[in-house]
Scaffold this motif. Structure first.
Motif, short mmCIF file in Angstrom:
data_model
loop_
_atom_site.label_atom_id
_atom_site.label_comp_id
_atom_site.label_asym_id
_atom_site.label_seq_id
_atom_site.Cartn_x
_atom_site.Cartn_y
_atom_site.Cartn_z
N ILE A 33 0.84 -1.21 0.00
CA ILE A 33 0.00 0.00 0.00
C ILE A 33 0.87 1.25 0.00
CG2 ILE A 33 -1.62 1.35 1.40
CD1 ILE A 33 -2.89 -1.36 2.21
N ALA A 34 1.93 1.25 0.81
CA ALA A 34 2.84 2.40 0.86
C ALA A 34 3.53 2.60 -0.48
CB ALA A 34 3.87 2.21 1.97
N MET A 35 3.98 1.53 -1.11
CA MET A 35 4.65 1.64 -2.40
C MET A 35 3.68 2.17 -3.47
SD MET A 35 7.75 0.99 -1.97
CE MET A 35 8.27 0.93 -3.65
N GLN A 36 2.43 1.72 -3.43
CA GLN A 36 1.43 2.20 -4.37
C GLN A 36 1.18 3.69 -4.19
OE1 GLN A 36 -0.25 0.81 -6.99
NE2 GLN A 36 1.26 -0.81 -6.73
N LEU A 37 1.15 4.12 -2.93
CA LEU A 37 0.95 5.54 -2.64
C LEU A 37 2.11 6.37 -3.20
CD1 LEU A 37 -1.45 5.90 -0.26
CD2 LEU A 37 0.21 7.63 0.30
N VAL A 38 3.33 5.90 -3.00
CA VAL A 38 4.50 6.62 -3.51
C VAL A 38 4.48 6.66 -5.04
CG1 VAL A 38 7.02 6.49 -3.72
CG2 VAL A 38 5.95 6.18 -1.50
N CYS A 39 4.20 5.52 -5.66
CA CYS A 39 4.16 5.47 -7.13
C CYS A 39 3.06 6.36 -7.69
CB CYS A 39 3.96 4.03 -7.60
SG CYS A 39 5.39 2.98 -7.38
N LEU A 40 1.88 6.30 -7.11
CA LEU A 40 0.76 7.11 -7.60
C LEU A 40 1.04 8.60 -7.43
CD1 LEU A 40 -2.06 7.06 -8.84
CD2 LEU A 40 -2.98 7.00 -6.53
N THR A 41 1.61 8.98 -6.29
CA THR A 41 1.94 10.39 -6.05
C THR A 41 2.98 10.88 -7.05
OG1 THR A 41 1.46 10.10 -3.70
CG2 THR A 41 2.75 12.03 -4.31
N GLY A 68 -6.75 10.72 -16.74
CA GLY A 68 -6.40 9.70 -17.72
C GLY A 68 -5.02 9.09 -17.48
N CYS A 69 -4.09 9.89 -16.99
CA CYS A 69 -2.73 9.39 -16.74
C CYS A 69 -2.66 8.45 -15.54
CB CYS A 69 -1.77 10.55 -16.51
SG CYS A 69 -1.40 11.49 -17.99
N THR A 70 -3.55 8.62 -14.59
CA THR A 70 -3.45 7.84 -13.36
C THR A 70 -4.58 6.83 -13.18
OG1 THR A 70 -4.62 9.56 -12.15
CG2 THR A 70 -2.21 9.66 -12.16
N HIS A 71 -5.51 6.79 -14.12
CA HIS A 71 -6.66 5.91 -13.98
C HIS A 71 -6.26 4.46 -14.27
CE1 HIS A 71 -10.85 4.83 -13.90
NE2 HIS A 71 -10.70 4.21 -15.06
N VAL A 91 -2.94 -14.34 -5.83
CA VAL A 91 -3.58 -13.55 -6.88
C VAL A 91 -4.37 -12.37 -6.30
CG1 VAL A 91 -5.70 -14.94 -7.05
CG2 VAL A 91 -4.85 -13.74 -9.06
N GLY A 92 -4.94 -12.52 -5.14
CA GLY A 92 -5.66 -11.41 -4.51
C GLY A 92 -4.75 -10.26 -4.16
N LEU A 93 -3.53 -10.58 -3.75
CA LEU A 93 -2.54 -9.55 -3.42
C LEU A 93 -2.10 -8.83 -4.69
CD1 LEU A 93 -1.06 -8.44 -0.95
CD2 LEU A 93 0.80 -10.00 -1.47
N TYR A 94 -2.04 -9.55 -5.81
CA TYR A 94 -1.65 -8.92 -7.07
C TYR A 94 -2.73 -7.97 -7.58
CZ TYR A 94 1.83 -12.68 -7.15
OH TYR A 94 2.84 -13.54 -6.84
N THR A 95 -3.99 -8.26 -7.29
CA THR A 95 -5.06 -7.39 -7.76
C THR A 95 -5.32 -6.19 -6.86
OG1 THR A 95 -6.71 -8.73 -6.64
CG2 THR A 95 -6.28 -9.25 -8.93
N LEU A 96 -4.77 -6.21 -5.67
CA LEU A 96 -5.00 -5.12 -4.71
C LEU A 96 -4.61 -3.74 -5.25
CD1 LEU A 96 -6.20 -4.83 -1.92
CD2 LEU A 96 -3.92 -5.11 -0.97
N PRO A 97 -3.49 -3.57 -5.97
CA PRO A 97 -3.15 -2.23 -6.48
C PRO A 97 -4.18 -1.66 -7.46
CG PRO A 97 -1.22 -3.63 -6.53
CD PRO A 97 -2.39 -4.51 -6.17
N LEU A 98 -4.92 -2.52 -8.13
CA LEU A 98 -5.93 -2.03 -9.07
C LEU A 98 -7.13 -1.43 -8.35
CD1 LEU A 98 -6.02 -4.85 -11.73
CD2 LEU A 98 -4.98 -2.61 -11.93
#
Length: 99
Positions: A33-41, A68-71, A91-98
């Motif tokens: 979750i933290a990595m996704q937040l950093v990447c998205l920001t 459009g760039c972040t969707h 597989v559930g962990l892999y889908t969590l970032p979506l």
């Protein structure tokens, strides 16, 4: 109807993950979750800067471009990940970032 079909797909992917079990710990989930937040920001800041330069006098295009760039497309991504990692218990962990 499409929303309910999507909810059903996500539900079945997570049910499959919890039914088979997973080696992921709570710490792994929070790290992801933290990595996704950093990447998205980072992506949003880069997109916003580029869009402000390219479309100086068009705020509507800037807002649309940022979206459009972040969707992320759950409708395409979840079934694709489920097909690729069909037998993988994480597989559930892999889908969590979506989500």
């Amino acid at each position: 109807a499409q929303e309910w079909a999507l909810v059903f797909i996500v539900y079945t992917v997570f049910c499959k993950t919890f039914f088979k079990g997973s080696d992921a710990t709570v710490g792994d989930i929070f790290i992801m979750i933290a990595m996704q937040l950093v990447c998205l920001t980072t992506v949003m800041a880069t997109a916003w800067t580029a869009l402000r330069i390219l479309f100086r006098d068009e705020p509507k295009l800037q807002a649309m471009g940022l979206f459009g760039c972040t969707h992320k497309t759950v409708a395409m991504g979840v079934p694709l990940i489920n097909a690729i990692y069909e037998e993988n218990p994480m597989v559930g962990l892999y889908t969590l970032p979506l989500l």
